[in-house]
Motif scaffolding. Sequence first.
Motif, PDB file in Angstrom:
ATOM      1  N   ASN A 279      -8.748 -63.914   4.871  1.00 14.45           N
ATOM      2  CA  ASN A 279      -9.499 -64.620   3.823  1.00 14.45           C
ATOM      3  C   ASN A 279     -10.961 -64.153   3.901  1.00 14.45           C
ATOM      4  O   ASN A 279     -11.363 -63.485   4.858  1.00 14.45           O
TER       5      ASN A 279
ATOM      6  N   ARG B 166      -5.413 -67.981   8.975  1.00 12.93           N
ATOM      7  CA  ARG B 166      -5.015 -67.624   7.607  1.00 12.93           C
ATOM      8  C   ARG B 166      -5.592 -68.604   6.589  1.00 12.93           C
ATOM      9  O   ARG B 166      -6.184 -68.220   5.603  1.00 12.93           O
TER      10      ARG B 166
ATOM     11  N   ARG C 187      -8.180 -71.792   5.886  1.00 13.28           N
ATOM     12  CA  ARG C 187      -9.334 -72.477   6.480  1.00 13.28           C
ATOM     13  C   ARG C 187      -9.006 -73.937   6.810  1.00 13.28           C
ATOM     14  O   ARG C 187      -9.455 -74.458   7.822  1.00 13.28           O
TER      15      ARG C 187
END
Length: 563
Positions: A45, A305, A307
Amino acid sequence: MAVSDTPARPDATSAPAGTGARAARPARRPRGEGQWALGHREPLNPNERTKKDDNPLNVRARIENIYAHRGFASIDPADLRGRFRWWGLYTQRKAGIDGGRTAVLEPEELEDEYFMLRVRIDGGQLSLEQLRTIADISQRYARDTADITDRQNIQLHWIRVEDMPEIWRRLEAVGLQTTEACGDCPRIVLGSPVAGVAEDERLDPTPAIDEIVRRYVGDPQYSNLPRKFKSSISWLADTPYEVNDISFLGVEHPEHGLGFDLWVGGGLSTNPMLAQRLGVWVPLDEVPDVWAGVVGIFRDYGYRRLRHRARLKFLVADWGVAKFREVLEKEYLGRGLLDGPAPELPAKPIDHIGVHRQRDGRNYVGAAPVVGRVSGTQLAELADAAAEHGSGRVSLTPYQKLLVLDVPPERTDSLVSALRRIGLEAFPSVWRRDTMACTGLEYCKLAIVETKARGQELVARLEERLAGADLGEGLSIHINGCPNACARTQTADIGLKGQLVVGPDGRQVEGFQVHLGGGLGMAQGQSAGFGRKLRGLKTTAAELPEYVERLTRRYLDGRTEGE
Ligand code: SF4
């Protein structure tokens, strides 16, 4: 898509002809959670990308050498909204943007050219020289703003990037820092505000806190964690130890003596979880190594992966404490830890307000501003008052309050009066004592609702309307400007989560979802727990004082003996 008229060849996973079974799909590779230890090193991300592209600690040099000279407009967006946080800097919300627009505006439309600056005060204690330095910085560079946060930091506002080199020079000259005060890294280590002086403290953990800060804060090995990492180390249960990623709480082992009980995986926000005991006993000199082992697990096995799943609590929930302890011992410490007993817990959180005797015969005085809001001027006056009454230091509490330590008994009454004159009350009403508020709409870009001014107004109204009410042990009210729970929504008797609600005329207005009955630091038959969010329990912000008054009166009328 091209269509082939050639039948596909059956592969090894196809169902045998004539069985009638559907052809099985090729086995999918399990989707990773972004755990480094399992080989997921590619950023999944934008936040992970920013950290991988450049260690956020490196932004300090760019601030000093480039941005402070060229100004706000020169700042790279990835630094501005990402890496700056590792040095305690967030952009401040632009004035005049209402909470209804928070979710729809782009970050650059929400932010101002000014920054919020968080000064970390690990363990919460400040010398008068340090206090005066913060007061002076507030007056010179922060428009006289200063908030005591519920994590023992002091937060300043209206900071310009041009002033940061000089601000760091002044802070660091007296041993203060903003390093990793925000960001995905080890934040401030909470500690007892009376560590080293309390009559009922049997082992002062300050050397462990100091050693952790000396060894690991600002260390690039620990500066890229999946998300923030919150710590607490105290002999007394006077910090909110159940809602930290790691907590060490004082306990006596029947054979090995005084040490600490280890808790992991606490946290609030959208999926609140209480920390869990690992069941181990850690002697004082091993606390820094064990702390580093737990941070190492988080760094290597934490979920990167998504948050919202990146806090340690999710890993602890999935693994369970037995596996967590095993990995800590085998992979990070290379040795077993001793089993340990559970600590004794107090009946209610300890806030240290009022006058208390220290073990050396002197006193400490705990006093309350309203919802943690002070000013540089007030902090300078506090330093003068403390010095005039024989004290050389103060401390901050995780309840947005402050203490003056080491006061000679004969000077105590005079100090209480001096504090009152500068707006700090050692014998506050229950409302002032037990109400906290987060930063809210005034400065926070994520906020939906104003909090500090509302908290001040609420306290004033309740003091007037419910002056004589007997609330026994108190009634905590935590006001939060959004679901992020920076002021610990779920741990209050009345927890308020800022959101838009439908007003009397049918339009959306600022308001709160109400959580009732939360509490921490409980024992003696009660247990710590989160307040219950009841569907439909909401109030508009404008009606908040009446709402809390009604709720309190109903509680007082209906409570049973001993409740
Ligand atoms: Fe900002 Fe929300 Fe945290 Fe309050 S709870 S300080 S509004 S992020």
